[in-house]
Enzyme design. Structure first.
Site, short mmCIF file in Angstrom:
data_model
loop_
_atom_site.label_atom_id
_atom_site.label_comp_id
_atom_site.label_asym_id
_atom_site.label_seq_id
_atom_site.Cartn_x
_atom_site.Cartn_y
_atom_site.Cartn_z
N ARG A 80 23.90 16.34 -5.14
CA ARG A 80 25.25 15.77 -5.24
C ARG A 80 25.39 14.77 -6.38
O ARG A 80 26.44 14.65 -6.97
CB ARG A 80 25.64 15.06 -3.93
CG ARG A 80 25.90 15.99 -2.77
CD ARG A 80 26.69 15.26 -1.68
NE ARG A 80 26.64 15.92 -0.38
CZ ARG A 80 27.49 16.85 0.02
NH1 ARG A 80 28.44 17.26 -0.78
NH2 ARG A 80 27.37 17.39 1.22
N LYS A 84 37.47 29.65 -6.59
CA LYS A 84 36.64 30.87 -6.65
C LYS A 84 37.47 32.01 -6.05
O LYS A 84 37.26 32.40 -4.90
CB LYS A 84 35.39 30.70 -5.76
CG LYS A 84 34.22 29.99 -6.37
CD LYS A 84 33.02 30.19 -5.44
CE LYS A 84 31.89 29.26 -5.76
NZ LYS A 84 30.81 29.34 -4.75
N LYS A 90 32.13 15.80 2.00
CA LYS A 90 31.68 14.85 1.00
C LYS A 90 31.88 15.39 -0.41
O LYS A 90 31.84 14.64 -1.39
CB LYS A 90 30.19 14.58 1.21
CG LYS A 90 29.86 13.97 2.55
CD LYS A 90 28.33 13.92 2.73
CE LYS A 90 27.97 14.20 4.13
NZ LYS A 90 26.54 14.46 4.34
N GLY A 91 32.06 16.68 -0.54
CA GLY A 91 32.03 17.33 -1.84
C GLY A 91 32.99 16.78 -2.89
O GLY A 91 32.67 16.77 -4.07
N PHE A 145 26.91 30.01 -7.09
CA PHE A 145 26.80 28.80 -6.29
C PHE A 145 26.53 27.63 -7.21
O PHE A 145 25.54 27.60 -7.93
CB PHE A 145 25.73 28.92 -5.20
CG PHE A 145 25.97 27.94 -4.10
CD1 PHE A 145 26.87 28.21 -3.08
CD2 PHE A 145 25.33 26.70 -4.10
CE1 PHE A 145 27.14 27.27 -2.09
CE2 PHE A 145 25.59 25.76 -3.11
CZ PHE A 145 26.49 26.05 -2.10
N GLU A 181 40.30 18.52 -2.96
CA GLU A 181 39.18 19.37 -2.54
C GLU A 181 38.23 19.61 -3.71
O GLU A 181 38.66 19.59 -4.87
CB GLU A 181 39.74 20.73 -2.07
CG GLU A 181 39.71 20.94 -0.58
CD GLU A 181 38.32 21.19 -0.02
OE1 GLU A 181 37.31 20.70 -0.59
OE2 GLU A 181 38.24 21.86 1.00
N ASP A 182 36.98 19.89 -3.40
CA ASP A 182 36.04 20.25 -4.46
C ASP A 182 36.23 21.70 -4.88
O ASP A 182 36.50 21.98 -6.04
CB ASP A 182 34.59 19.96 -4.02
CG ASP A 182 34.23 20.56 -2.66
OD1 ASP A 182 35.09 21.23 -2.05
OD2 ASP A 182 33.09 20.37 -2.22
N ASP A 192 26.98 20.12 -3.20
CA ASP A 192 25.60 20.16 -2.74
C ASP A 192 25.13 21.56 -2.39
O ASP A 192 25.93 22.47 -2.19
CB ASP A 192 25.46 19.31 -1.48
CG ASP A 192 26.07 19.99 -0.25
OD1 ASP A 192 27.24 20.40 -0.33
OD2 ASP A 192 25.36 20.14 0.76
N ASP A 206 37.03 28.20 -1.73
CA ASP A 206 36.12 29.34 -1.71
C ASP A 206 36.73 30.42 -0.79
O ASP A 206 37.62 31.14 -1.23
CB ASP A 206 34.76 28.81 -1.21
CG ASP A 206 33.64 29.81 -1.30
OD1 ASP A 206 33.56 30.52 -2.30
OD2 ASP A 206 32.82 29.87 -0.36
#
Ligand code: IMP
Ligand code: MG
Length: 179
Positions: free
Chosen positions: A164, A130, A42-43, A151, A98-99, A158, A102
């Site tokens: 969110r 990141k 969902k990001g 973070f 993509e959000d 989220d 990582d």
């Protein structure tokens, strides 16, 4: 600012500028084609919606839900496909949105899946990178913003399904996820 945050990473205005730049990059790259843009839910949902609307290129859209975290703030390394695409990617120019990249596990999983299904091309756009957290060597073709090992939440991102809908992106206080 939300009380659980220790600082703002990107304001609404800054997000808007990053989105416009990414859309321009995509418009130049995909001129004359109709790519299939995939949101990794969902990001990436708000980033995705803003990005495709900022593009001038005609696109088609689809969604895939991938889950990697559960309640933890550390990736499990085994991203799970919770909801698959509706469209076929065979012969398509695919843009994966993509959000955050990582550990890189999600991106590798998506890349292998989509190229394995016969996509003509595969391009990834990420809102955040990141790099210091990378476990598997992979990089988005376009990243809007590079961040340290913090973070972050908001604008789709989220922690345990919360935060969110903040319209900006901020750093979550450590005491929230370390307790
Ligand atoms: P990966 O570790 O590269 O597979 O990233 C998996 C997913 O973890 C990303 O798509 C995000 O949804 C999530 N993630 C990674 N870092 C953060 C963060 O700082 N805040 C919120 N979600 C994150
Ligand atoms: Mg994600």
């Amino acid at each position: 600012m939300n009380k659980d945050l220790s600082g703002i990473v990107l304001t609404e205005e800054q997000i808007c500028e990053k989105v416009a730049k990414a859309a321009k990059w995509l418009d130049e790259k995909f001129a004359g084609t109709t790519p299939l843009c995939i949101s990794v839910l969902k990001g990436s949902v708000f980033f995705f919606c803003d990005l495709v609307r900022a593009m001038k290129t005609p696109v088609q859209i689809d969604f895939m839900t991938v889950s990697s975290y559960g309640r933890s703030s550390v990736s499990s390394g085994m991203p799970k496909i919770v909801m698959d695409l509706a469209a076929s990617v065979e012969g398509r120019d695919v843009i994966l949105v993509e959000d955050i990249v990582d550990s890189g596990h999600t991106l590798v999983r998506m890349r292998d899946l989509i190229t394995g299904r016969g996509a003509k091309s595969f391009t990834t756009v990420a809102l955040f990178d990141k790099p210091s957290r990378r476990v598997v060597p992979v990089k988005a073709d376009y990243s809007c913003f590079e961040i340290e090992d913090e973070f972050i939440v908001g604008y789709g991102l989220d922690y345990a399904q919360q935060y969110r809908n903040l319209p900006y992106i901020g750093i979550l206080k450590r005491e929230i996820y370390e307790k």
